[in-house]
Design a protein around this motif. Structure first.
Motif, mmCIF file in Angstrom:
data_model
loop_
_atom_site.group_PDB
_atom_site.id
_atom_site.type_symbol
_atom_site.label_atom_id
_atom_site.label_comp_id
_atom_site.label_asym_id
_atom_site.label_seq_id
_atom_site.Cartn_x
_atom_site.Cartn_y
_atom_site.Cartn_z
ATOM 1 N N GLN A 80 0.833 -1.213 0.000
ATOM 2 C CA GLN A 80 0.000 0.000 0.000
ATOM 3 C C GLN A 80 0.867 1.262 0.000
ATOM 4 O OE1 GLN A 80 -0.209 -2.597 2.082
ATOM 5 N NE2 GLN A 80 -2.303 -2.955 2.827
ATOM 6 N N VAL A 81 2.028 1.201 0.699
ATOM 7 C CA VAL A 81 2.902 2.378 0.745
ATOM 8 C C VAL A 81 3.599 2.552 -0.609
ATOM 9 C CG1 VAL A 81 4.884 3.455 1.908
ATOM 10 C CG2 VAL A 81 3.206 2.145 3.246
ATOM 11 N N ILE A 82 4.021 1.427 -1.190
ATOM 12 C CA ILE A 82 4.630 1.508 -2.532
ATOM 13 C C ILE A 82 3.620 2.063 -3.536
ATOM 14 C CG2 ILE A 82 5.602 0.157 -4.434
ATOM 15 C CD1 ILE A 82 6.843 -1.716 -2.350
ATOM 16 N N ASP A 83 2.376 1.621 -3.439
ATOM 17 C CA ASP A 83 1.331 2.135 -4.345
ATOM 18 C C ASP A 83 1.161 3.644 -4.178
ATOM 19 O OD1 ASP A 83 -0.888 -0.802 -4.149
ATOM 20 O OD2 ASP A 83 0.970 -0.395 -5.284
ATOM 21 N N TYR A 84 1.198 4.119 -2.915
ATOM 22 C CA TYR A 84 1.109 5.574 -2.689
ATOM 23 C C TYR A 84 2.309 6.277 -3.311
ATOM 24 C CZ TYR A 84 2.195 10.012 -0.452
ATOM 25 O OH TYR A 84 2.573 11.322 -0.239
ATOM 26 N N LEU A 85 3.501 5.754 -3.079
ATOM 27 C CA LEU A 85 4.714 6.413 -3.599
ATOM 28 C C LEU A 85 4.693 6.490 -5.128
ATOM 29 C CD1 LEU A 85 7.411 4.933 -1.179
ATOM 30 C CD2 LEU A 85 6.453 7.258 -1.163
ATOM 31 N N LYS A 86 4.046 5.522 -5.765
ATOM 32 C CA LYS A 86 3.977 5.524 -7.234
ATOM 33 C C LYS A 86 3.128 6.676 -7.774
ATOM 34 C CE LYS A 86 4.762 0.553 -8.070
ATOM 35 N NZ LYS A 86 4.103 -0.761 -8.344
ATOM 36 N N THR A 87 2.379 7.339 -6.871
ATOM 37 C CA THR A 87 1.469 8.412 -7.329
ATOM 38 C C THR A 87 2.070 9.812 -7.138
ATOM 39 O OG1 THR A 87 0.455 8.770 -5.155
ATOM 40 C CG2 THR A 87 -0.482 7.012 -6.526
ATOM 41 N N VAL A 88 3.292 9.898 -6.568
ATOM 42 C CA VAL A 88 3.731 11.222 -6.098
ATOM 43 C C VAL A 88 4.328 12.137 -7.155
ATOM 44 C CG1 VAL A 88 4.098 10.369 -3.736
ATOM 45 C CG2 VAL A 88 6.030 10.475 -5.331
ATOM 46 N N LYS A 89 4.777 11.595 -8.311
ATOM 47 C CA LYS A 89 5.488 12.466 -9.251
ATOM 48 C C LYS A 89 4.660 13.696 -9.666
ATOM 49 C CE LYS A 89 8.540 12.668 -13.222
ATOM 50 N NZ LYS A 89 9.434 11.925 -14.132
ATOM 51 N N PRO A 90 3.363 13.551 -10.014
ATOM 52 C CA PRO A 90 2.576 14.747 -10.390
ATOM 53 C C PRO A 90 2.488 15.769 -9.253
ATOM 54 C CG PRO A 90 1.437 12.731 -11.036
ATOM 55 C CD PRO A 90 2.586 12.314 -10.184
ATOM 56 N N MET A 91 2.490 15.276 -7.990
ATOM 57 C CA MET A 91 2.391 16.210 -6.848
ATOM 58 C C MET A 91 3.678 17.031 -6.736
ATOM 59 S SD MET A 91 1.051 13.511 -3.997
ATOM 60 C CE MET A 91 -0.062 12.165 -4.445
ATOM 61 N N VAL A 92 4.817 16.340 -7.012
ATOM 62 C CA VAL A 92 6.107 17.042 -6.939
ATOM 63 C C VAL A 92 6.213 18.040 -8.092
ATOM 64 C CG1 VAL A 92 8.610 16.727 -7.070
ATOM 65 C CG2 VAL A 92 7.224 15.114 -5.741
ATOM 66 N N ILE A 93 5.806 17.614 -9.271
ATOM 67 C CA ILE A 93 5.864 18.523 -10.437
ATOM 68 C C ILE A 93 4.960 19.738 -10.209
ATOM 69 C CG2 ILE A 93 5.229 18.757 -12.887
ATOM 70 C CD1 ILE A 93 6.127 15.774 -13.186
ATOM 71 N N ALA A 94 3.784 19.488 -9.598
ATOM 72 C CA ALA A 94 2.845 20.595 -9.338
ATOM 73 C C ALA A 94 3.361 21.501 -8.220
ATOM 74 C CB ALA A 94 1.482 20.017 -8.946
ATOM 75 N N GLY A 95 4.333 20.994 -7.446
ATOM 76 C CA GLY A 95 4.875 21.806 -6.337
ATOM 77 C C GLY A 95 4.024 21.730 -5.090
ATOM 78 N N SER A 96 2.969 20.917 -5.117
ATOM 79 C CA SER A 96 2.096 20.826 -3.918
ATOM 80 C C SER A 96 2.716 19.909 -2.865
ATOM 81 C CB SER A 96 0.723 20.288 -4.329
ATOM 82 O OG SER A 96 0.863 19.038 -4.987
ATOM 83 N N ALA A 97 3.654 19.065 -3.284
ATOM 84 C CA ALA A 97 4.310 18.182 -2.294
ATOM 85 C C ALA A 97 5.812 18.170 -2.556
ATOM 86 C CB ALA A 97 3.774 16.766 -2.406
ATOM 87 N N VAL A 98 6.578 18.293 -1.474
ATOM 88 C CA VAL A 98 8.029 18.119 -1.568
ATOM 89 C C VAL A 98 8.367 16.794 -0.873
ATOM 90 C CG1 VAL A 98 8.514 20.590 -1.692
ATOM 91 C CG2 VAL A 98 8.454 19.447 0.550
ATOM 92 N N PRO A 99 9.552 16.244 -1.085
ATOM 93 C CA PRO A 99 9.879 14.951 -0.468
ATOM 94 C C PRO A 99 9.621 14.855 1.031
ATOM 95 C CG PRO A 99 11.441 15.393 -2.196
ATOM 96 C CD PRO A 99 10.513 16.583 -2.145
ATOM 97 N N MET A 100 9.809 15.924 1.784
ATOM 98 C CA MET A 100 9.518 15.847 3.222
ATOM 99 C C MET A 100 8.020 15.607 3.476
ATOM 100 S SD MET A 100 11.841 15.835 5.508
ATOM 101 C CE MET A 100 11.380 16.664 7.041
ATOM 102 N N ASP A 101 7.159 16.183 2.647
ATOM 103 C CA ASP A 101 5.711 15.963 2.794
ATOM 104 C C ASP A 101 5.362 14.520 2.445
ATOM 105 O OD1 ASP A 101 5.386 19.080 1.031
ATOM 106 O OD2 ASP A 101 5.512 18.768 3.204
#
Ligand code: SDX
Length: 389
Positions: A80-101
């Motif tokens: 489940q955590v790996i599945d979540y991590l697979k979704t993060v690239k668009p959030m990083v590109i959008a700037g809404s999430a940084v690695p600490m978040d």
């Protein structure tokens, strides 16, 4: 109406908020459970320091072997955590999430999936501390693979069982096994970052634990606190600041130009990242240790890395001469991790991979001898008035 309380100390400066047997931060020494930081940096691996912080004493050879095997066995993440991590690239590109978040969210999700999450007994807390210590580097590695658009490295095992803690984290991030020097530099940096008494993020974790809330919740809060650029986020901000100076100087490192840049920053009342400390006024014991290791690593890797140390050394001399302000551990960390090719937004998550051991030790200490942490406030609001007055 009661009389006004005495004026509070801004930022609780100098306030002793409790006892701890974990760490002593003084002008003349930094001590983890009786061992001085130079002794630990020179003679102990991060795994040994993690054991010391979590269990209270230096491990025997047998205890260390068992502990290392426990960490290796617990590196892999739940699907489940790996599945979540697979979704993060668009959030990083959008700037809404940084690695600490992203790390904060993943740790919180680990809690949802940990059968012992609600159990705050000493035994369960220690097991959870080891699981978090083992898994946080895996979250960092898998997250970086996704951000880089790469396949996740070793998703089933969380790495290579033949690699130590620091080396495996670097391997997970890049897919390449680090050389012995890079491993050593990161290993020592984890030791230096592991613990620091009642700093903001640790105190936040103790306040949360003090309500008898659980370890994953307290660590989630601590990660949020550490992210701030006045605290752990300073290691990323320090490297960003050096890159801003280098850009403004067109890459020409000349002291007069640096002095001019710094003078403008002083006039603008800018806080220069990686400098100053609430407790240390004669320098952060950790900074020279990491600076020496990082500069040596940069010199092995070439002039394009050494130049950051050349610029950084001019900046810190000016800070000392003009402001009597010393660098803290975050200043050399930025230059060092840059020389090792670590992506800047992962500097503070790596700080978390170290500080999880200190946070967990404090959370366990708080749970073991707890009293709700609830200070008073000095009311400075409006006088009594009537709603329908
Ligand atoms: C960490 O607590 C810990 O132990 C934290 C940590 C750990 O291991 O957990 O050590 C890790 O977080 C280290 C700190 C990382 N943060 C930074 O590098 C951010 C930049 N540093 C500053 O924001 C500041 O030095 C703090 C936040 C670290 C400490 O701030 P204080 O104790 O509240 O001091 P202050 O801001 O009141 O400053 C006192 C004076 C001021 O001058 P005046 O306004 O009185 O004229 O010193 C100046 C400040 O302007 N000053 C700085 C400065 N730090 C202090 N001026 C320029 N640049 C700076 N970095």
């Amino acid at each position: 109406m009661t009389t006004a309380a005495p004026a509070p100390k801004a930022g609780l400066e100098g306030v002793v908020a409790g006892d701890t047997s974990i760490c002593n931060v003084e002008q003349d020494a930094l001590i983890y459970r009786g061992y001085e930081i130079h002794d630990l940096a020179d003679n102990a691996s991060f795994e040994e320091v993690a054991y010391l912080l979590l269990e209270g004493d230096k491990p025997t050879a047998a205890q260390l072997k068992f502990f290392k095997d426990e960490l290796i066995a617990n590196r892999a993440l739940p699907p489940q955590v790996i599945d979540y991590l697979k979704t993060v690239k668009p959030m990083v590109i959008a700037g809404s999430a940084v690695p600490m978040d992203i790390l904060r969210t993943a740790v919180s999700l680990l809690g949802n999936l940990d059968k012992e999450c609600q159990d705050i007994s000493a035994e369960a807390n220690l097991r959870k501390a080891k699981r978090l210590t083992a898994k946080i580097p895996t979250i960092i590695g898998h997250m970086q693979n996704v951000i880089d658009g790469q396949e996740i490295v070793a998703p089933d095992t969380g790495g290579d069982a033949n690699l130590g803690h620091a080396a495996n984290m670097l391997y997970l991030m890049s897919g390449k096994k680090p050389d012995a020097e890079a491993e050593k530099v990161v290993d020592v940096s984890l030791t230096l970052y592991a613990e620091h008494d009642y700093n903001a993020s640790t105190f936040a974790s103790r306040v949360i634990a003090g309500t008898l809330s659980d370890m994953h919740g307290a660590v989630t809060g601590a990660i949020a606190a550490l992210k701030g650029p006045l605290h752990g986020g300073a290691n990323e901000a320090a490297m960003d600041m050096l890159r801003e100076i280098m850009k403004d100087l067109d890459g020409k490192i000349e002291k007069p130009a640096v002095e001019q840049w710094m003078r403008k920053a002083f006039e603008e009342k800018r806080k220069l990242m990686g400098f100053g400390h609430r407790v240390y006024k004669n320098g952060d014991h950790r900074a020279p240790i990491l600076h020496k290791l990082g500069r040596a690593a940069a010199e092995k890797r070439g002039a394009e890395f050494v130049k950051w140390f050349e610029l950084g050394e001019i900046v810190q001399q000016i800070m000392l001469d003009e402001k009597s302000i010393h660098p803290n551990v975050d200043f050399p960390c930025g230059m060092t991790y840059f020389a090792l090719g670590i992506p800047i937004p992962q500097y503070t998550p790596i700080f978390v991979a170290a500080r999880i051991t200190g946070w967990a030790a404090h959370i366990m200490e708080q749970h073991a001898n707890n009293r709700l942490i609830r200070p008073r406030a000095n009311y400075v609001g409006p006088d009594l008035r009537k709603w329908n007055g």
